[in-house]
Design an enzyme around this catalytic site. Structure first.
Site, short mmCIF file in Angstrom:
data_model
loop_
_atom_site.label_atom_id
_atom_site.label_comp_id
_atom_site.label_asym_id
_atom_site.label_seq_id
_atom_site.Cartn_x
_atom_site.Cartn_y
_atom_site.Cartn_z
N SER A 201 4.16 -8.57 -6.63
CA SER A 201 3.38 -7.41 -6.22
C SER A 201 3.78 -6.25 -7.12
O SER A 201 4.83 -6.29 -7.74
CB SER A 201 3.68 -7.00 -4.78
N ALA B 183 -0.40 3.36 -15.59
CA ALA B 183 -0.50 4.82 -15.74
C ALA B 183 -1.17 5.18 -17.06
O ALA B 183 -2.01 6.07 -17.11
CB ALA B 183 0.89 5.45 -15.64
N LYS C 131 5.31 -2.23 -15.64
CA LYS C 131 4.09 -2.46 -14.87
C LYS C 131 3.45 -1.12 -14.45
O LYS C 131 2.27 -0.89 -14.64
CB LYS C 131 4.44 -3.30 -13.64
N LEU D 64 -3.31 3.34 -18.80
CA LEU D 64 -4.74 2.99 -18.75
C LEU D 64 -5.50 4.02 -17.92
O LEU D 64 -6.56 4.50 -18.32
CB LEU D 64 -4.92 1.59 -18.15
N PRO E 113 0.82 -1.21 0.00
CA PRO E 113 0.00 0.00 0.00
C PRO E 113 0.85 1.26 0.00
O PRO E 113 2.06 1.20 0.28
CB PRO E 113 -0.78 -0.11 1.31
N CYS F 215 -4.47 -0.73 -7.87
CA CYS F 215 -3.26 -0.48 -8.66
C CYS F 215 -3.13 0.92 -9.23
O CYS F 215 -2.08 1.54 -9.11
CB CYS F 215 -3.18 -1.47 -9.81
N PHE G 177 -15.01 -1.65 -6.53
CA PHE G 177 -14.44 -0.64 -7.43
C PHE G 177 -14.77 -0.88 -8.88
O PHE G 177 -14.60 -0.01 -9.73
CB PHE G 177 -12.92 -0.49 -7.23
C1 UDX Z 1 -5.65 -2.84 -13.37
C2 UDX Z 1 -4.97 -3.19 -14.71
O1 UDX Z 1 -5.94 -3.21 -15.75
C3 UDX Z 1 -4.26 -4.51 -14.60
O2 UDX Z 1 -3.58 -4.79 -15.80
C4 UDX Z 1 -3.27 -4.41 -13.45
O3 UDX Z 1 -2.54 -5.56 -13.30
C5 UDX Z 1 -3.99 -4.05 -12.16
O4 UDX Z 1 -4.69 -2.84 -12.33
P1 UDX Z 1 -7.88 -3.55 -12.13
O5 UDX Z 1 -7.49 -2.56 -11.09
O6 UDX Z 1 -8.31 -4.89 -11.68
O7 UDX Z 1 -6.67 -3.79 -13.13
O8 UDX Z 1 -9.09 -2.95 -12.97
P2 UDX Z 1 -9.31 -2.19 -14.36
O9 UDX Z 1 -10.24 -3.01 -15.18
O10 UDX Z 1 -8.06 -1.78 -15.00
O11 UDX Z 1 -10.13 -0.91 -13.89
C6 UDX Z 1 -9.60 0.07 -13.02
C7 UDX Z 1 -10.62 1.14 -12.71
O12 UDX Z 1 -10.90 1.95 -13.84
C8 UDX Z 1 -11.97 0.58 -12.25
O13 UDX Z 1 -12.47 1.34 -11.19
C9 UDX Z 1 -12.82 0.71 -13.50
O14 UDX Z 1 -14.19 0.79 -13.18
C10 UDX Z 1 -12.29 2.02 -14.07
N1 UDX Z 1 -12.54 2.15 -15.52
C11 UDX Z 1 -11.99 1.25 -16.40
C12 UDX Z 1 -13.33 3.19 -16.00
O15 UDX Z 1 -13.82 4.00 -15.22
N2 UDX Z 1 -13.53 3.31 -17.34
C13 UDX Z 1 -13.00 2.44 -18.25
O16 UDX Z 1 -13.22 2.62 -19.45
C14 UDX Z 1 -12.19 1.38 -17.76
#
Ligand code: UDX
Ligand code: ADP
Length: 465
Positions: free
Chosen positions: A132, A226, A221, A228, A94, A277, A339
């Site tokens: 991690s 970042a 990673k 996304l 964390p 993440c 989430f």
């Molecule tokens: C993320 C990465 O995608 C993954 O590769 C990494 O290993 C861990 O972090 P995760 O946190 O499980 O995975 O969820 P993800 O699907 O990426 O969504 C993250 C957040 O963004 C969520 O709260 C989701 O609701 C939000 N989101 C995602 C949006 O608000 N809009 C979108 O278009 C996509």
């Protein structure tokens, strides 16, 4: 080296599913997942596989197949380390809540404890894999601890970041876009990399397994997350602009998403991203950049987080403003606490921050989530430390029935995109609410037109009214 026995320290959202899939795909390898949390291990060992502590579609079937055959869950950390050729470290990291780097840097306390434990217990050579999400250069910290044991044992450190997304973990693990393995570019390092490549090669096509040096792997990673998160913050920034113009964010997203260079994914406007993440990784990136004196780089990435905070706050403010600037004593139903859909993970969920904001205004919040338990909601709220836990309990009511949550409410806020919300009897919900009845769709999943026909006042992210 041919791997015969794997140990994974940390039986959480990453360690649990990852090891379950490795065990399923490699029946010849003994996989032991250990954790200091006894309740968690007991839950993984629960006779009824539906009671395992991590909810992921398809996971209970994988566990049912491999558990007891070559997949084991245990609290005996020393024994598992001792027996293993390869040790995955999958403990939580964390963001620090104290001292130097507070609010930005990752707290590596648990990682260091793991490294020390591995150093103390090992009597044979081991490959240690960091799983991690860790800031760049953690591998060298782990290495330094392990190399100073004086026991004559050789350790190789690999970085094998996790790219699975929660809610689709099993699918992501079975058919990964790519697997990334970083290691030292020395003969011993390359041999260690090969051992892990061989494990994944049991089910992942070779050209999907990328190997790099340790630091590239660690940085990739953080960067993947970042990028996304930046897309989500970008579309969310535009959603606010759309609300002030005649543009509709869903149409804009469709239009830009069909440009093949941009692509359709991660363009869903929302109340804000959450999860363990995104925020943590970007904060790490900011912290590392600052520590190298790269202020412009740090500011650039920090803005992604600021935009996300703004989006959450803006949503809460919208609710308050629409309810005549006062929510004091009013009942507001929150549908969804996780989430995102298909997970029971609530870390950094937007629902937490929206609730916090509503409680500052003395609203009464009723929470319903199909997979999140009541205790978790209070753990999350108490963790914020913005008010006493008695107060949280006074203002928040966690209910097991969505219709009950909405009964007598002034407004409903959709916080998570659970599919089942779309199929509710919205007429029945409307009939039991106070009027005017509002829906604030923080995920843009409901049929706006239909709700309006029923009589709801509807707010969707990124659509002007
Ligand atoms: C993320 C990465 O995608 C993954 O590769 C990494 O290993 C861990 O972090 P995760 O946190 O499980 O995975 O969820 P993800 O699907 O990426 O969504 C993250 C957040 O963004 C969520 O709260 C989701 O609701 C939000 N989101 C995602 C949006 O608000 N809009 C979108 O278009 C996509
Ligand atoms: P993630 O999403 O990264 O998997 P979790 O918090 O779900 O994070 O899981 C991490 C797990 O690691 C927790 O169950 C925690 O109890 C466990 N853990 C942390 N430190 C240690 C340690 N030193 N030894 C064993 N398990 C640990």
């Amino acid at each position: 080296m041919k791997i015969k026995s794997i140990c994974c320290i940390g039986a959480g959202y990453v360690g649990g599913p990852t090891m379950a899939v490795i065990a399923k795909k490699c029946p010849q390898i003994k996989v032991t997942v250990v954790d200091i949390n006894e309740a968690r291990i007991a839950a993984w060992n629960d006779e009824n596989v539906d009671n395992i502590p991590v909810y992921e579609p398809g996971l209970s079937d994988v566990v049912a197949e491999a558990r007891g055959r070559n997949l084991f869950f245990s609290t005996d950390v020393d024994k598992a380390i001792h027996e293993a050729d390869m040790i995955f470290i999958s403990v939580n990291t964390p963001t620090k809540t104290y001292g130097e780097g507070k609010g930005l840097a990752a707290d590596l306390k648990w990682i260091e404890l793991c490294a020390r434990q591995i150093a103390r217990v090992s009597t044979t050579d081991k490959i240690v894999v960091e799983k991690s999400t860790l800031p760049v250069r953690t591998a060298s910290t782990i290495k330094s601890i392990l190399d100073h044991t004086g026991s004559g044992v050789n350790f190789q450190i690999l970085s094998n970041p996790e790219f699975l997304a929660e809610g689709t973990a099993v699918e992501d693990l079975m058919k990964p876009d790519r697997v990334l393995i970083g290691g030292d570019q020395t003969p011993e390092g390359l041999e260690a990399i090969q051992s892990l490549v061989d494990v994944y090669a049991e089910w992942v096509p070779k050209d999907h397994i990328l190997t790099t040096n340790v630091w590239s792997s660690e940085l990739s990673k953080l960067t993947a997350n970042a990028f996304l998160a930046q897309r989500v913050s970008s579309i969310n920034a535009l959603s606010e602009l759309c609300e002030h113009t005649e543009a509709d964010i869903n149409e804009v997203a469709r239009a830009i998403g069909s440009d093949s260079r941009i692509g359709p994914k991660f363009l869903k406007a929302s109340v804000g991203f959450g999860g363990s993440c995104f925020q943590k990784d970007i904060l790490n990136l900011v912290y590392i950049s600052r520590s190298y004196g790269l202020d412009e780089v740090a500011d650039y990435w920090e803005q992604v987080i600021k935009m996300n905070d703004h989006q959450k706050k803006r949503f809460a403010k919208k609710i308050i403003r629409s309810l005549y600037n006062t929510v004091n004593g009013k009942k507001i139903a929150l549908l969804g606490w996780a989430f995102k859909k298909d997970t029971n993970d609530t870390r950094e969920s937007a629902a937490i921050y929206v609730t916090d904001h509503l409680l500052f205004e003395h609203a009464n919040v009723a929470v319903f989530d199909p997979k999140v338990r009541e205790e978790q909601v209070f753990v999350d709220m108490d963790y914020l430390n913005t008010r006493s836990s008695e107060e949280n309990r006074k203002y928040i009511d966690v209910v097991e029935d969505p219709y009950e949550a909405c009964k007598g409410a002034h407004a409903i806020a959709i916080m998570t995109e659970w599919d089942e919300f779309k199929t509710y009897d919205w007429q029945r919900i409307y009939d039991n609410m106070l009027k005017p009845a509002h829906v604030f769709d923080g995920r843009n999943i409901l049929d706006r037109k239909k709700l309006k026909q029923i009589g709801f006042q509807v707010y969707s992210i990124g659509t002007a009214d």
